[in-house]
Every structure is written in structure tokens, then in C-alpha cells.
Design a protein around this motif. Structure first.
Motif, mmCIF file in Angstrom:
data_model
loop_
_atom_site.group_PDB
_atom_site.id
_atom_site.type_symbol
_atom_site.label_atom_id
_atom_site.label_comp_id
_atom_site.label_asym_id
_atom_site.label_seq_id
_atom_site.Cartn_x
_atom_site.Cartn_y
_atom_site.Cartn_z
ATOM 1 N N LEU A 103 0.796 -1.232 0.000
ATOM 2 C CA LEU A 103 0.000 0.000 0.000
ATOM 3 C C LEU A 103 0.828 1.282 0.000
ATOM 4 N N PRO A 104 1.853 1.434 0.853
ATOM 5 C CA PRO A 104 2.608 2.694 0.841
ATOM 6 C C PRO A 104 3.361 2.953 -0.456
ATOM 7 N N ASN A 105 3.489 1.936 -1.308
ATOM 8 C CA ASN A 105 4.213 2.109 -2.563
ATOM 9 C C ASN A 105 3.334 2.597 -3.707
ATOM 10 N N VAL A 106 2.019 2.606 -3.507
ATOM 11 C CA VAL A 106 1.133 3.033 -4.600
ATOM 12 C C VAL A 106 0.468 4.379 -4.320
ATOM 13 N N VAL A 107 0.691 4.939 -3.129
ATOM 14 C CA VAL A 107 0.117 6.255 -2.826
ATOM 15 C C VAL A 107 1.220 7.181 -2.329
ATOM 16 N N ALA A 108 1.019 8.459 -2.502
ATOM 17 C CA ALA A 108 1.957 9.443 -1.978
ATOM 18 C C ALA A 108 1.879 9.463 -0.454
#
Length: 414
Positions: free
Chosen positions: A128-133
Motif C-alpha cells: 500500500l505505501p508504494n502506490v500512494v503518496a
């Protein structure tokens, strides 16, 4: 559009991952609800439902330490796709469950789906943290945290309706089609689901990699605190075993039991959205976590003595409002703290502890439920959660919020 939901419209990759996760959670209910009705009908024994639940929970908990290591070593997109395809194949086996003699095939199928979920969950959480700013991570967590609650309300209800109206095998067909769709949706995610690894970098063996993650957790009190948060609500989860008894005691039968499960899901759905402001205030984090644990326990202490069924429904909603908040707050803090190369393993440890605590609570409640009144089970589970919350708060009250260092390239030495 509310700021929390706008991340869905602005971020195509997150939207696709969220849609796939909704399907995966819904598949659980579209399989489990029909099986819990079908197996007793085929065999004449009610314990088959308990076996199915035990296989699902137990296998998942046992595998999570290893699958978290895999999520840190291999391509997370491929893990998600192949996990859904493996679940699809497992669902096909359920079409062979037609008699008492073939009932054990249901355990094989559920076991295979549990293996697939054990690979899916840490990879999805770590991605998850890799696909959103970074600025969108609180909103993304609130939305992702609502997936389970959404599908508990919709999936369980629709699974029961489809199974009742058209039979369990139609429900299995819907599940199979959904899992194929989830695989296709994940294929369409374009961005990377993990940070770029250093070329030629060391990739330790699974045992060494897991030991590395455990050292990381144990040597950082804040991380240790965060991976033990969900166990409070897990240890109170034995209350689910007496939902049907609560409904009978209040004279509302099967419809009332269904309402209890639906309200449970609704609370878990609403909680993350209402409590999202806590995510933006790190200083509130540990206090918010302690309060969410306590409120869950107090909610079920209230259910134990509530004289009216509408009040029971309200208290169940409040308890799982707190439980859903607890889950999302701890997930977001871990994502902000833990570096990408360890995130899958840390999340696997986190989920393993939560799953084991749920299994222990449900086994304990099942062992005594035939010998004591359901109010004793409810009060006991609620009290355990409150006591755990108090001990956890005393141990962590001097800790700060989260530092957000996990989004930087922090290198961890073995």
C-alpha cells in the motif's frame, strides 16, 4: 468529494488494489456462509462448521511468518495474482462436495484458500505505501481498512441471499468468477508494489530473514507495541461464538443473528473513516489505540447485561467501531515506521499474533459456552480486552507517536 475518498478517483493503481481486496474479502463470505449451512445438511453433524472455521484460521496463522518473508523477497504483484488464482482452483474443488463422503474435500478446499490468503495479506498490506503518496497514506489506510467491514456487511448478506435463493454451488460460481476478476485487476496495476532493491544485494534465507525481522521488532519498543495492539481485540473475539445464543435469548432467532454480524461489519466500516483525524496527529496515536481497545471491551461488557436487543445492536456497533479503528491506526503507524524491505515480514508477524489471539479466544469460548450462560462468555471476553488495554497503555504511555521513517530507505543490518 470528501478528501478521504478522493484518493480513489485520483490514484488508479490504489483504486485497482482496493477493488481486488474487496473481491478477496467477499470471496470468504460467499464460500463460508453456504458451507456453514451445506455441511451440516450433508453430514448431519454441526461440528463441521467449526472444523471449517478452525482450518481457515489455524493455517493462516501458522503460515504468516513465512509468507511475510516471501512478500519482502519476491514481486508482490505476482504474489497477489497467483494467490487469487490458487484460491480460484481451490473453489472449484467445492463443486465436488455433494455428500457426507465428500465433505472432507471442503476442508481441503478451505485449507488451500487459507494458504493463498496467508500469502495475499502481508503482500497487500506491505504494498500500500508504494502506490500512494505519503500525504495520501492516511486516507488510503482509512479506505483500505474499510474493505473488511464493507464485505462483512455486503458479502455475508449477499452470500447468504444467493445461497438461499439459488443454492451453494451458484455462490461458489460467483466466488470463482470474482477471484479471476481480482487477478485481472491486479495485473492492470502499473506502478511498483515495492521499493527498488539494491542490485546484487543480499537476499537471506527465509529463516534468517524472519529472525532479522523479529530482531527489528523486539529492539524497537514502539514497533513491539504496535504489533501487539490487535491482540487485545483478538482476545475478545470469542464473543462471536455466542452471537446465535444472544439472538435466541432476545427472541429474534436467525434474523437477529444476521443483524448482529451485519452491525459488527458496519461498525468496522464506519470506524476508520470517523477516526481518520487521529492519523494526522501522531501525538494522539497511542492514546487512541488504548481507547479503541478499551471501548471494544466495554462494549461487550455492556452487551452481556443489555436488556433490549436494539441496545445490544448499538453496543455491538460501538465495539466494532472501536475494533476497526484499532486495526487501521496500528496498520498506518506500522506502514509509516517500517522500511519497505522489512514491511511484509513485520505485517505478517502482526497478523499472526492477531489471528492466534482470535483462535485462542474462540476456542476458549467454545469450550465453556455449553456450561455457562452466554452473558458470562461476553463479560469474560470484554473484561480480558479491557485488562489487556490497561496493561498495554501502562507499558506504552511514555512513547511518542510515529516517526514516518519507514518511507525512507532505512537499511537494516542482519
Amino acid at each position: 468529494m470528501p478528501a478521504t475518498l478522493s484518493v480513489l478517483t485520483r490514484n488508479r493503481d490504489f483504486r485497482r488494489l482496493f477493488a481486488a481486496e474487496l473481491v478477496v474479502f467477499g470471496a470468504d463470505w460467499f464460500v463460508m456462509v453456504p458451507l456453514l449451512v451445506l455441511l451440516p445438511e450433508l453430514t448431519g453433524h454441526g461440528f463441521w462448521g467449526g472444523l471449517v472455521l478452525a482450518v481457515d484460521t489455524g493455517i493462516n496463522a501458522l503460515l504468516l511468518p513465512y509468507t511475510g518473508t516471501v512478500a519482502d523477497r519476491l514481486d508482490r504483484r505476482k504474489i497477489l495474482i497467483f494467490a487469487n488464482l490458487a484460491s480460484f482452483v481451490a473453489v472449484l474443488l467445492l463443486f465436488a462436495v455433494r455428500s457426507a463422503a465428500t465433505a472432507p474435500l471442503a476442508l481441503v478446499a478451505i485449507g488451500a484458500m487459507a494458504v493463498a490468503k496467508a500469502f495475499y495479506q502481508p503482500a497487500s498490506s506491505a504494498a500500500l505505501p508504494n502506490v500512494v503518496a505519503p500525504a495520501d497514506l492516511p486516507a488510503a489506510n482509512a479506505i483500505a481498512g474499510s474493505a473488511w467491514g464493507t464485505m462483512t456487511v455486503l458479502g455475508a448478506s449477499l452470500g447468504g441471499v444467493v445461497s438461499s435463493a439459488f443454492g451453494p454451488y451458484v455462490s461458489f460460481s460467483v466466488t470463482a468468477a470474482g477471484l479471476l476478476a481480482a487477478s485481472l485487476i491486479t495485473v492492470l496495476v502499473r506502478g511498483p508494489l515495492q521499493a527498488e532493491r539494491v542490485a546484487g544485494g543480499d537476499r537471506p534465507r527465509p529463516g534468517r530473514a524472519l529472525a532479522e525481522a523479529l530482531r527489528y521488532i523486539l529492539h524497537r519498543p514502539r514497533i513491539t507495541a504496535l504489533v501487539t495492539v490487535k491482540s487485545a481485540v483478538g482476545l475478545g473475539n470469542g464473543v462471536l461464538t455466542v452471537f446465535p445464543l444472544i439472538a435466541v435469548a432476545h427472541g429474534v432467532g436467525g434474523l437477529g443473528a444476521g443483524l448482529l454480524f451485519a452491525v459488527r461489519g458496519l461498525g468496522a466500516l464506519v470506524g476508520p473513516f470517523v477516526m481518520r483525524p487521529v492519523l494526522a496527529r501522531p501525538a494522539w496515536l497511542f492514546t487512541g489505540l488504548a481507547l479503541s481497545m478499551s471501548l471494544y471491551g466495554l462494549g461487550y461488557l455492556g452487551v452481556a447485561f443489555a436488556p433490549w436487543f436494539p441496545l445490544v445492536l448499538l453496543l455491538v456497533f460501538v465495539a466494532h467501531f472501536a475494533g476497526g479503528t484499532n486495526w487501521v491506526l496500528s496498520n498506518y503507524a506500522l506502514q509509516a515506521e517500517v522500511p519497505d524491505q522489512l514491511r511484509g515480514r513485520v505485517f505478517a508477524t502482526d497478523m499472526m499474533l492477531a489471528t492466534l489471539s482470535i483462535a485462542l479466544s474462540q476456542l476458549g469460548a467454545s469450550a465453556v459456552v455449553d456450561h455457562v450462560d452466554q452473558s458470562v462468555v461476553l463479560a469474560g471476553c470484554g473484561l480480558i480486552t479491557v485488562v489487556y488495554a490497561a496493561g498495554w497503555w501502562l507499558a506504552t504511555r511514555r512513547m511518542a507517536g510515529f516517526s514516518g521513517r519507514g518511507n525512507h530507505a532505512e537499511m537494516i543490518k542482519p
